[in-house]
Write an enzyme that holds these catalytic residues in place. Sequence first.
Site, PDB file in Angstrom:
ATOM      1  CD  GLU A  49     104.212  51.670  85.012  1.00 50.96           C
ATOM      2  OE1 GLU A  49     104.169  50.709  85.799  1.00 50.96           O
ATOM      3  OE2 GLU A  49     105.020  52.608  85.123  1.00 50.96           O
ATOM      4  CG  ASP A  60     107.714  62.060  87.824  1.00 45.47           C
ATOM      5  OD1 ASP A  60     108.164  60.946  87.497  1.00 45.47           O
ATOM      6  OD2 ASP A  60     106.513  62.270  88.062  1.00 45.47           O
ATOM      7  CE1 TYR A 175     108.821  51.457  89.082  1.00 45.02           C
ATOM      8  CE2 TYR A 175     106.838  52.098  87.892  1.00 45.02           C
ATOM      9  CZ  TYR A 175     108.208  52.202  88.108  1.00 45.02           C
ATOM     10  OH  TYR A 175     108.942  53.064  87.340  1.00 45.02           O
TER      11      TYR A 175
END
Lengths: 266, 399
Positions: A49, A60, A175
């Site tokens: 990725e 994040d 995911y």
Amino acid sequence: MSRIQTTFEKLKLHHRKALIPFITAGDPAPAITVPLLHALVEAGADVIELGVPFSDPMADGPTIQRASERALKHGVSLHDVLGMVAQFRKTDSATPLVLMGYGNPIEAMGWERFARHCAEAGVDGVLTVDFPPEESHEAFGHLQRHGIDPIFLLAPTTRDERIASIAKQARGYVYYVSLKGVTGAGNLDLSEIERKMPQLRKHISLPIGVGFGIRDAATAQAVAKLCDGVVVGSRIVQEIENATGQNVIANAGKLVGELRLAVDQA
Amino acid sequence: MTYNYPDSSGHFGPYGGIYVAETLMGALEELRAAYEHYRNDPEFVAEFAYELKHFVGRPSPVYHAKRWSEHLGGAQIFLKREDLNHTGAHKVNNTVGQALLAKRMGKPRVIAETGAGQHGVATATVAARYGMECVVYMGAEDVQRQSPNVFRMKLLGATVVPVESGSKTLKDALNEAMRDWVTNIENTFYIIGTVAGPHPYPVMVRDFNSIVSREAVAQMPEIAGRQPDAIIACVGGGSNAMGVFYHYLDMPGVRLIGVEAGGHGIGSGSHAAPLTANAKVGVLHGNKTYLMQDENGQIIETHSISAGLDYPGVGPEHAWLKDSGRAEYVAINDDEALAAFHNLCRFEGIIPALESSHALAHAAKIAPRMGKDKVLLVNLSGRGDKDINTVARLKGITL
């Protein structure tokens, strides 16, 4: 058959689990990314990725935020990232590459143009963190017309009917976000993953990768036992951040090698 | 009302929507369901009205700024006095509403982002009022610019977290609050302070602030003999503007004017006026809207003298009102806002917030060209006590 599909089928045949490292393109410097990608493959990465840097990475944690900032200091754009992929493809035609990032740089380029460039460069999948399926029909139509897999996130809080509807649109692999929090957080709960997996399998026939919060070989191994692939991001980015100049590639490769061993023993 | 935006999935035409990571979708579904339920719940509506009256001090008056209007020599300027609310700005209308919702959803902890600190103070205030834990995220640069508000939040029992990432302003505070929310989703309610963010925030924040125009529609005939010819409000994210616009949307005779922060001037690139500058449409903080960005889709740093307007995006409903032509958007530069700030102090004995001073400056610009029988209503969204350090610094004075 797509590169992602081929990769997972081959792994399945050998009863192995996928190791999926994440790095941010252009971190710590643009020239390092392509050799780093090759080094990760050599160390045992099955799928990579590749993070597209963004000024406002809301999902994040601090580690990947800083990686984004380092890349943006070098002016790394989505266009540059696609160039890196094309460069990588010149000598590696087998390892799937998934671009991971936020939607706005793609919006700015235009989805049709982006999808075409992805296909030309050799991108296999795209994971747009802040584009849930509800907002993505048109965007992902462009991707699929060019043979690019839209990769979707699933969360501990994703309810049954949503899992089913995402399963219909997902391609490549899905995911599963293994914790409530941002990337690199430290509160991963193995029993929660174990509990969730049958619910996911009920609707999803694609391989399931698990990530967010996998910080060492032991955790990677434990998680690998429960799913089809392990995604490790912040821990690798941290290794890159802590390395000096020449050591970036060697240190990241060494860590991925350790993770490979652990995952293979799962 | 015939105006019926947004649609059920939070879209105002092509704008708005829900652009967040899957990790937040569950919480947003829960919030949407709760808001849909309680917005029509008589007990909720009654408690909200009671709190606005007895805790906030509503209705806020409409005031005729006679001396200033006379000085300008044209249209009569009326001010909707949101600065007289408890905590000194319109922001508290929304935080009361969201806190009452949080209480019903069983969330003991609230978080907020803040720019100028007004929304942070308003959140800290209601958290104290209802006995909730409160954490406020504030860009490190804004912590500097707005130190009195930081201290107010602390007095009210809130934890203020300076955000050091990115440009260290409002957008970065929003990023950090989102990160907190996704981590503490079970016990935490995120009180967004403007008409931006993922659905249902833009509609919910607008609804809670629409009390401003509901009152104005009733007050204007009383004090001015009729509804205004134009309504003027500053726009950062755009919550005070949506509040004062909302009940006028269906009155086509009333011009709606949003005033963005022109900073050093639109041409300089150093501003916070995505609508006026016709910025490219993009996606940030959960919604699609006009967005200040570079050619690669990276969000660029904005500038405004007022921290509360220093934001690269704008609420999606304003984007839609611009495109549909129902509202018009203009920009006022730092120096023009500052001049209006001083004029209101001297002519009317009112110290306005620097944010609101942008709306005042535009009124001062157009009033002289209008007849004396024309009526302008400016939303005086906040008071300027918090800005005295900034203004003093600009004059080279140390307080």
